[in-house]
Design a protein around this motif. Structure first.
Motif, PDB file in Angstrom:
ATOM      1  N   PRO A 132       0.889  -1.825   0.258  1.00 20.98           N
ATOM      2  CA  PRO A 132       0.106  -0.157   0.240  1.00 20.98           C
ATOM      3  C   PRO A 132       0.939   1.294   0.125  1.00 20.98           C
ATOM      4  CG  PRO A 132      -1.065  -1.250   1.781  1.00 20.98           C
ATOM      5  CD  PRO A 132       0.303  -1.622   0.965  1.00 20.98           C
ATOM      6  N   VAL A 133       1.844   0.866   0.600  1.00 15.08           N
ATOM      7  CA  VAL A 133       3.614   2.756   0.542  1.00 15.08           C
ATOM      8  C   VAL A 133       3.393   2.749  -0.738  1.00 15.08           C
ATOM      9  CG1 VAL A 133       4.771   3.700   1.549  1.00 15.08           C
ATOM     10  CG2 VAL A 133       3.564   2.189   2.383  1.00 15.08           C
ATOM     11  N   TYR A 134       3.858   1.499  -1.660  1.00 19.91           N
ATOM     12  CA  TYR A 134       4.979   1.829  -2.874  1.00 19.91           C
ATOM     13  C   TYR A 134       3.810   1.473  -3.981  1.00 19.91           C
ATOM     14  CZ  TYR A 134       5.757  -3.307  -3.143  1.00 19.91           C
ATOM     15  OH  TYR A 134       5.687  -4.699  -3.730  1.00 19.91           O
ATOM     16  N   TRP A 135       3.062   1.000  -4.589  1.00 20.72           N
ATOM     17  CA  TRP A 135       2.114   0.014  -5.750  1.00 20.72           C
ATOM     18  C   TRP A 135       1.811   2.002  -6.761  1.00 20.72           C
ATOM     19  CZ3 TRP A 135      -1.876   2.754  -7.465  1.00 20.72           C
ATOM     20  CH2 TRP A 135      -2.714   3.729  -6.495  1.00 20.72           C
ATOM     21  N   TRP A 136       2.345   2.732  -6.542  1.00 17.88           N
ATOM     22  CA  TRP A 136       1.916   3.675  -6.924  1.00 17.88           C
ATOM     23  C   TRP A 136       2.670   4.330  -7.610  1.00 17.88           C
ATOM     24  CZ3 TRP A 136       4.911   9.079  -6.127  1.00 17.88           C
ATOM     25  CH2 TRP A 136       5.809   7.899  -4.622  1.00 17.88           C
ATOM     26  N   LEU A 137       4.038   3.798  -7.067  1.00 19.64           N
ATOM     27  CA  LEU A 137       5.325   3.549  -8.187  1.00 19.64           C
ATOM     28  C   LEU A 137       5.803   2.737  -9.377  1.00 19.64           C
ATOM     29  CD1 LEU A 137       7.950   4.913  -4.352  1.00 19.64           C
ATOM     30  CD2 LEU A 137       6.669   5.977  -6.335  1.00 19.64           C
ATOM     31  N   VAL A 138       4.959   1.918  -9.156  1.00 23.27           N
ATOM     32  CA  VAL A 138       4.934   0.551 -10.000  1.00 23.27           C
ATOM     33  C   VAL A 138       4.164   1.066 -11.115  1.00 23.27           C
ATOM     34  CG1 VAL A 138       4.397  -2.294 -10.491  1.00 23.27           C
ATOM     35  CG2 VAL A 138       5.828  -0.921  -8.291  1.00 23.27           C
ATOM     36  N   PRO A 139       4.386   0.916 -12.329  1.00 21.63           N
ATOM     37  CA  PRO A 139       3.429   1.301 -13.587  1.00 21.63           C
ATOM     38  C   PRO A 139       2.473  -0.042 -13.718  1.00 21.63           C
ATOM     39  CG  PRO A 139       5.640   1.140 -14.229  1.00 21.63           C
ATOM     40  CD  PRO A 139       6.012   1.033 -13.158  1.00 21.63           C
ATOM     41  N   VAL A 150      -3.024  -4.487  -7.392  1.00 22.86           N
ATOM     42  CA  VAL A 150      -3.339  -3.452  -7.025  1.00 22.86           C
ATOM     43  C   VAL A 150      -2.957  -2.113  -7.124  1.00 22.86           C
ATOM     44  CG1 VAL A 150      -3.197  -2.796  -4.541  1.00 22.86           C
ATOM     45  CG2 VAL A 150      -3.130  -4.602  -4.043  1.00 22.86           C
ATOM     46  N   ASP A 151      -3.695  -1.473  -8.067  1.00 22.09           N
ATOM     47  CA  ASP A 151      -3.470  -0.046  -8.494  1.00 22.09           C
ATOM     48  C   ASP A 151      -4.374   0.728  -8.210  1.00 22.09           C
ATOM     49  OD1 ASP A 151      -5.983  -0.738  -9.076  1.00 22.09           O
ATOM     50  OD2 ASP A 151      -5.603  -1.356 -11.390  1.00 22.09           O
ATOM     51  N   SER A 152      -5.203   0.835  -6.972  1.00 21.62           N
ATOM     52  CA  SER A 152      -5.778   2.302  -6.510  1.00 21.62           C
ATOM     53  C   SER A 152      -5.612   2.043  -5.286  1.00 21.62           C
ATOM     54  CB  SER A 152      -6.427   1.926  -6.981  1.00 21.62           C
ATOM     55  OG  SER A 152      -7.736   0.773  -6.633  1.00 21.62           O
ATOM     56  N   TRP A 153      -6.073   3.130  -4.416  1.00 24.13           N
ATOM     57  CA  TRP A 153      -5.683   3.518  -3.260  1.00 24.13           C
ATOM     58  C   TRP A 153      -7.403   2.002  -2.710  1.00 24.13           C
ATOM     59  CZ3 TRP A 153      -2.081   4.557  -0.954  1.00 24.13           C
ATOM     60  CH2 TRP A 153      -1.868   5.574  -1.098  1.00 24.13           C
TER      61      TRP A 153
END
Length: 407
Positions: A132-139, A150-153
């Motif tokens: 949940p901390v770094y998912w947004w860093l992964v394309p 996991v591609d959204s909060w």
């Protein structure tokens, strides 16, 4: 932290089990190769050595499992001695060998799986906590171990569910480690009655060796008396008889024979003393075992140091056996080792007399070549003791003897 200590202990146990499982694969492959070669006869000499290597690996696992469970796991192997063909038959027919091979076959896959769990479960738990901390860093989002991306909060709590699952499984690692150790104890422990049977066989062999050594000792004493003191005493009797006949006709010749008989009697007395010393050295009674060993070390042609712990007085038979063991060992050092220094240590622990003789010689001692080690081993066997020789080529040579002396 107290809660995490068992986890670390269990994980370490399972990780070491992964390594031994990896080695078990190679051990199984080696045994298969040796077995295949034995079918055509060329692999038979390698069977004892191959099984000795397997026993070392299994012995390591046995000690490790026993330490983890807090209870030593006994072993009951048959002694591998004699010609290579007999050693091979003994090793193959030993029930302990079948238990070892069964452990290798089971531990190879299971140990790797449990070792992987020891690494995978905690790292997966940590990874799912961090998703949940770094998912947004992964394309495209971070994928969980369950295949959920996991591609959204809104999907982040799914990763936390996985963290809880893997965390719960991680806290089961001590149970897995205990299961692995308990399985090793169950499989590697000797069957009921095996230790007693092997012990009876061992004592029977020890008794036979002690009787053989006793018979050889009696024959030696008889030979020394017959060829030495008895012959000298017979000469004294003959010389005194001739002197009695010449007493009136040739007093000078009679006196010369009496003097010669006296010298012969002195020699016979000296030989009798040597025989008595070979049975039980008087120095043991006069100075005790430490004093007797000090005399042996001082007389040794190779510079020798002696270290004696608080052993006290022991039964006369034990002290005599220890004395002759050290004497024979130092004789071996002098004759065969080409050593520059030798050391003898004597200590006691739990009603066992511990004797260690080491030298810095060329090593390579082999009891099968008649170097006196057989006699030392038989003396130890007579008291249900043990003798262990370590003598790699190049040295050093270390002889350790344990003599039980409980009353």
């Amino acid at each position: 932290m107290a809660r995490l200590a068992p986890l670390w202990t269990a994980a370490r146990y399972l990780l070491v089990g992964f390594v031994t499982a990896f080695l078990a694969v190679f051990a199984l492959a080696a045994l298969a190769l040796v077995g295949a070669l034995s079918l055509v006869g060329v692999g038979v000499p390698a069977v004892p050595e191959a099984l000795r290597l397997v026993r070392r690996l299994v012995a390591f696992e046995r000690r490790r499992a026993g330490a983890f469970l807090g209870e030593p796991i006994p072993e009951a192997y048959r002694l591998l001695d004699g010609p290579l063909s007999r050693q091979a038959v003994t090793a193959v027919t030993d029930p302990a060998t079948r238990r070892d091979v069964a452990w290798l076959a089971v531990h190879a896959p299971v140990g790797m799986l449990l070792g992987a769990c020891a690494v995978g479960l905690p790292t997966s738990a940590v990874n799912h906590v961090l998703i949940p901390v770094y998912w947004w860093l992964v394309p495209g989002g971070a994928e969980t171990s369950f295949g959920v991306v996991v591609d959204s909060w809104r999907m982040a709590p799914v990763a936390l569910v996985g963290a809880v699952v893997y965390g719960a499984l991680t806290f089961r690692l001590p149970w897995l480690a205990r299961w692995q150790a308990s399985f090793a104890r169950w499989l590697l422990s000797p069957a009921p009655g095996v230790r007693l049977t092997d012990r009876v066989a061992e004592l029977t062999a020890s008794r036979a060796g002690a009787l053989e050594a006793h018979g050889a000792e009696l024959r030696r004493i008889e030979r020394d008396l017959h060829d030495g003191a008895q012959a000298r005493i017979a000469a004294v009797v003959m010389q005194l008889g001739i002197a009695g006949q010449l007493r009136e006709r040739d007093p000078d010749k009679a006196f010369e024979l009496v003097a010669k008989a006296q010298d012969t009697a002195v020699g016979a007395l000296a030989e009798l003393r040597d025989v008595v010393r070979s049975i039980y050295p008087p120095v043991l009674s006069d100075r005790g075992l430490d004093g007797a060993l000090s005399a042996l070390a001082a007389r040794c042609p190779v510079p020798c140091t002696l270290e004696v712990g608080p052993v006290g007085r022991r039964p006369a038979a034990i002290e005599a056996a220890a004395y002759f063991i050290v004497a024979e060992a130092l004789t071996n050092v002098t004759k065969h080792s080409a050593a520059r220094h030798a050391a003898v240590s004597l200590d006691a622990a739990d009603d066992v007399l511990l004797i260690t003789v080491r030298d810095d010689g060329r090593g390579g001692a082999d009891e099968r070549r008649g170097t006196g080690i057989v006699g030392i081993r038989r003396r130890a066997d007579a008291f249900d003791g043990r003798a262990h020789l370590s003598s790699p080529p190049g040295g050093p040579t270390v002889l350790r003897v344990e003599l039980p002396c409980a009353s």
